[in-house]
Design an enzyme around this catalytic site. Structure first.
Site, mmCIF file in Angstrom:
data_model
loop_
_atom_site.group_PDB
_atom_site.id
_atom_site.type_symbol
_atom_site.label_atom_id
_atom_site.label_comp_id
_atom_site.label_asym_id
_atom_site.label_seq_id
_atom_site.Cartn_x
_atom_site.Cartn_y
_atom_site.Cartn_z
ATOM 1 N N CYS A 81 34.742 11.287 -20.258
ATOM 2 C CA CYS A 81 35.822 11.139 -19.277
ATOM 3 C C CYS A 81 35.731 12.145 -18.136
ATOM 4 O O CYS A 81 36.364 11.964 -17.096
ATOM 5 C CB CYS A 81 37.175 11.308 -19.975
ATOM 6 S SG CYS A 81 37.441 12.948 -20.697
ATOM 7 N N GLU A 120 37.593 3.611 -24.312
ATOM 8 C CA GLU A 120 38.672 4.570 -24.054
ATOM 9 C C GLU A 120 38.235 5.583 -23.020
ATOM 10 O O GLU A 120 37.066 5.998 -23.003
ATOM 11 C CB GLU A 120 39.067 5.263 -25.364
ATOM 12 C CG GLU A 120 40.199 6.263 -25.270
ATOM 13 C CD GLU A 120 39.715 7.715 -25.246
ATOM 14 O OE1 GLU A 120 40.572 8.623 -25.408
ATOM 15 O OE2 GLU A 120 38.503 7.947 -25.072
ATOM 16 N N ARG A 164 49.636 12.329 -24.608
ATOM 17 C CA ARG A 164 48.206 12.288 -24.251
ATOM 18 C C ARG A 164 47.874 10.874 -23.774
ATOM 19 O O ARG A 164 47.409 10.043 -24.546
ATOM 20 C CB ARG A 164 47.349 12.680 -25.457
ATOM 21 C CG ARG A 164 45.840 12.659 -25.218
ATOM 22 C CD ARG A 164 45.110 12.877 -26.527
ATOM 23 N NE ARG A 164 43.688 12.726 -26.395
ATOM 24 C CZ ARG A 164 42.844 13.689 -26.030
ATOM 25 N NH1 ARG A 164 43.320 14.874 -25.753
ATOM 26 N NH2 ARG A 164 41.547 13.464 -25.963
ATOM 27 N N ARG A 166 45.996 7.833 -22.299
ATOM 28 C CA ARG A 166 44.626 7.377 -22.138
ATOM 29 C C ARG A 166 44.630 5.900 -21.761
ATOM 30 O O ARG A 166 45.579 5.180 -22.079
ATOM 31 C CB ARG A 166 43.814 7.581 -23.429
ATOM 32 C CG ARG A 166 43.517 9.047 -23.755
ATOM 33 C CD ARG A 166 42.600 9.649 -22.722
ATOM 34 N NE ARG A 166 42.180 11.006 -23.034
ATOM 35 C CZ ARG A 166 42.801 12.107 -22.609
ATOM 36 N NH1 ARG A 166 43.908 12.002 -21.887
ATOM 37 N NH2 ARG A 166 42.352 13.301 -22.898
#
Length: 452
Positions: A81, A120, A164, A166
């Site tokens: 990421c 993801e 969090r 995502r």
């Protein structure tokens, strides 16, 4: 596809790319899947994956020949990421080290045509390069024969005490086929649900950290109850400063008049720049004011203005306090109070040290785990300690997996991990048409998040 041989059910097969600690593995194993291939470039995580799951991942995905990957039904990949994160340089596909690894994933999808995939990444992937990066990803995946959809989720939406967010990207060769995203429960959460009481291996606060928190706790206690504490980050270095920030910048003054032009202003915490040598004047400005810009962005102008206005209205009680914060590094001279209306006692809350300052949060959730450093691990204020790796594994719904022995490596891996419960909820809906092949204990968790 899963098949039946003489009444024996073959579990659906999945592969786990950029496997890390195995969050995808935990989720899909609970749904009745069998991992037939994994890839992970870090050797110590390869060994740990074998210890936890009995399968040794191959190394760098760039060395994997797509045609040699075993056949599988579901491809899982939390591809790196950092190239797309707001916290980095946002080089995207141009990042020569990690940015192009999506294309290796696409090559495996093309070669093996799994029925489904789950990817993801950070939510900024959707906006990166004005949305062009995600559009390119989506176009490639659609071109490979998949119906593609994406949705943002955070564990706290499903009763897991961590914020969090995502983005999850799913694809199906069979079309949506009734697929729906899991519905957030938005049930109340508490970080205490993953905490152990005074664990023996918990890292205590260093003297500097504890002293810093005591100073900011003193700030809270000095503030009159009639004064509403700022919702914006408190930048104490702006208390007393008067350098230009709206009509010009220090760099603009420096470019036109040199350091002599700065001498009529006050820098961090109101220090008169005229009292300093020319070489020291620039360094006496706040770090956020020393950027080579002729105009600050609006958000920075707003923060500076808000802090100066707050100080002007409250200097009577701030001035006797401000000297106490001067001994700390600049990052510890910033403070974020995310407890609107809460009791002004810093030790009642969850604390995190970030580059943006000392952040205070309610004990309902933990802040997002950070992969880069163990200094940003959440602090449990009422026990004056850091969270342990085991507790942080609970935030990622990883159960009792073995973790790296090194705290630094453990927190780095946990910060990069996918949340197994969120993945489980998405995957159980995505593979719902496998119902006739799945073990009977899997059936009740379809259409909802499966908690680890």
């Amino acid at each position: 596809m899963p098949v039946s041989h003489g009444g024996n059910v073959q579990r659906f097969r999945f592969i786990d790319l950029f496997a890390g600690l195995g969050g995808f593995h935990v989720a899909l194993d609970k749904l009745g899947g069998t991992c037939v291939f994994a890839a992970e470039w870090q050797a110590h995580l390869q060994d740990l994956y074998f210890e936890n799951f009995g399968i040794k991942p191959q190394g760098d995905i760039r060395d994997v020949k797509p045609a040699l990957v075993p056949d599988h039904d579901v491809l899982c990949a939390g591809f790196p990421c950092q190239p797309f994160s707001k916290a980095g340089e946002q080089l995207g596909f141009e990042c020569t080290r990690q940015g192009d690894l999506f294309f290796n994933v696409a090559a495996i999808i093309k070669a093996k045509t799994p029925r489904y995939f789950i990817l993801e990444n950070v939510p900024n992937l959707l906006q990166h390069d004005g949305g062009k990066t995600f559009e390119r990803i989506k176009t490639i995946l659609i071109g490979l024969g998949y119906e593609v959809d994406a949705r943002r989720f955070s564990p706290h939406q499903f009763g897991i005490p961590q914020i969090r967010e995502r983005v999850y990207i799913v694809g199906s060769r069979a079309g949506r086929n009734g697929f729906v995203w899991p519905e957030p429960t938005n049930k109340p959460t508490s970080i205490k649900s993953v905490l152990e009481h005074q664990p023996a291996d918990a890292k205590p606060l260093s003297p500097q950290v504890e002293k810093c928190l005591e100073v900011w706790d003193d700030f809270l206690r000095r503030s009159p109850s009639s004064v509403e504490l700022p919702y914006f980050p408190i930048w104490s270095m702006e208390f007393g400063a008067d350098y230009p920030y709206a009509d010009g910048t220090p760099y603009a003054v420096l470019s036109e008049k040199g350091t002599r032009g700065l001498s009529k202003f006050r820098g961090s915490h109101g220090a008169p720049l005229r009292d300093l040598t020319p070489d020291d004047r620039w360094a006496a400005l706040p770090s956020h004011a020393r950027t080579e810009q002729f105009e600050f962005p609006k958000w920075k102008q707003d923060f500076i203005r808000q802090n100066r206005e707050f100080y002007a209205s409250n200097r009577k009680w701030i001035d006797p306090w401000v000297s106490k914060v001067l001994t700390f590094p600049a990052s510890l001279q910033k403070f974020e109070w995310n407890i609107k209306g809460g009791e002004r006692d810093i030790w009642r809350y969850v604390i995190q040290f970030r580059a943006s300052g000392v952040r205070i949060k309610r004990p309902t959730t933990a802040p997002s785990l950070i992969a880069m450093t163990d200094t940003q691990v959440p602090i449990i204020g009422w026990e004056k300690r850091y969270m342990t790796p085991r507790e942080c594994a609970g935030l990622q719904s990883l159960g009792d997996l073995a973790l790296p022995e090194s705290r630094t490596r453990a927190f780095a891996a946990l910060g990069n991990a996918v949340n197994a419960s969120v993945v489980g909820g998405i995957a159980s809906n995505l593979i719902a048409d496998f119902n006739e092949f799945l073990p009977p204990w899997v059936q009740p968790i379809h259409r909802q998040v499966a908690h680890a």
